[in-house]
Enzyme design. Structure first.
Site, mmCIF file in Angstrom:
data_model
loop_
_atom_site.group_PDB
_atom_site.id
_atom_site.type_symbol
_atom_site.label_atom_id
_atom_site.label_comp_id
_atom_site.label_asym_id
_atom_site.label_seq_id
_atom_site.Cartn_x
_atom_site.Cartn_y
_atom_site.Cartn_z
ATOM 1 N N TYR A 1 37.998 58.167 64.864
ATOM 2 C CA TYR A 1 39.232 58.054 64.205
ATOM 3 C C TYR A 1 40.092 56.841 64.060
ATOM 4 C CZ TYR A 1 43.927 59.899 62.527
ATOM 5 O OH TYR A 1 44.901 59.919 61.917
ATOM 6 N N THR B 1 51.537 68.297 62.954
ATOM 7 C CA THR B 1 50.634 69.000 62.260
ATOM 8 C C THR B 1 49.240 69.784 62.953
ATOM 9 O OG1 THR B 1 49.182 66.842 62.016
ATOM 10 C CG2 THR B 1 50.877 67.232 60.457
#
Length: 249
Positions: free
Chosen positions: A153, A190
């Site tokens: 990531y 989220t």
């Protein structure tokens, strides 16, 4: 009515869905690209919506579809055009030595390869439109700060930042080049945050820090984060900083 075109990836959930909902207003046409269609995403009167169900792990296919669609638009239909590369993936959280090569490839394809391919298609197909164009890449603070067990990531977001810097140089050399920015949107409540908080501390040393963000009420809602991102997109000086952070604006 002359429309303003917005192309958004990852618009089916999280901040992407909040972005899609806020973009759907009269005078806007939205192309939402995601793996799944969102049935409750509806365009009001005076707005346009297309939902393309595509897997961005095959960014070349998505880019070809986008290029073909843009090439088929009549001259003068849109007064401006913007691409928002929002989709991203966190693979199973583990040190690089324990990561599956297929998971690493998937994260890099969705998080870096596809944004580059879509951006190339968007800019190439709209270069002669003669209207303002913007590319907004949704980055992350982890593209600028290393973190254990987050190699894929972090690498994808760091690559996004740096390809945006290169792209800014390309476009600045053109008479009517696009404005571009890779923007970190802050920490947002989220599913991705849930994934980070749920990790095993043995695999993810920073798990406690993410839990504290939630407990301390320091996570922005997807709706609030989307509003800040879209406000940045509309700034008169958008692109003056090719790499930026909403928290520093």
């Amino acid at each position: 009515m002359t429309q303003h075109l917005f192309i958004l990836t990852g618009g089916s959930r999280g901040m992407g869905l909040a972005l899609a909902r806020q973009l759907l207003e009269p005078g806007h046409t939205l192309i939402s690209i995601a793996r799944h269609e969102c049935p409750d995403l509806q365009a009001p009167a005076g707005a346009g919506l297309e939902q393309w169900t595509l897997n961005l792990a095959d960014g070349a296919h998505a880019a070809d579809q986008l290029r073909g669609w843009l090439a088929g638009q009549p001259a003068g239909r849109f007064a401006s055009a913007a691409l928002i590369n929002n989709a991203g993936v966190i693979p199973p959280i583990a040190p690089l030595s324990a990561s599956d090569p297929r998971d690493l490839a998937h994260a890099l394809r969705v998080g870096l390869e596809a944004p580059m391919q879509l951006t190339a298609a968007f800019l190439g197909a709209t270069e002669d439109w003669g209207v303002p164009r913007r590319v907004l890449n949704i980055s992350s603070g982890l593209g600028r700060r290393a973190m254990a067990s987050q190699a894929a990531y972090c690498a994808a977001k760091a690559g996004m930042d740096h390809f945006t810097r290169c792209l800014a140089l390309d476009e600045a050399a053109k008479p009517h080049g696009a404005r571009v920015c890779s923007l970190a949107p802050g920490v947002i409540d989220t599913d991705m945050q849930t994934q980070l908080r749920s990790a095993d501390a043995a695999d993810f040393p920073d798990v406690g820090n993410f839990a504290q963000l939630k407990e301390g009420g320091l996570l922005a809602s997807p709706e609030a984060a989307a509003a800040r991102v879209l406000a940045w997109l509309q700034r008169p000086d958008f692109g003056a900083q090719p790499v930026a952070d909403v928290r520093e604006g």
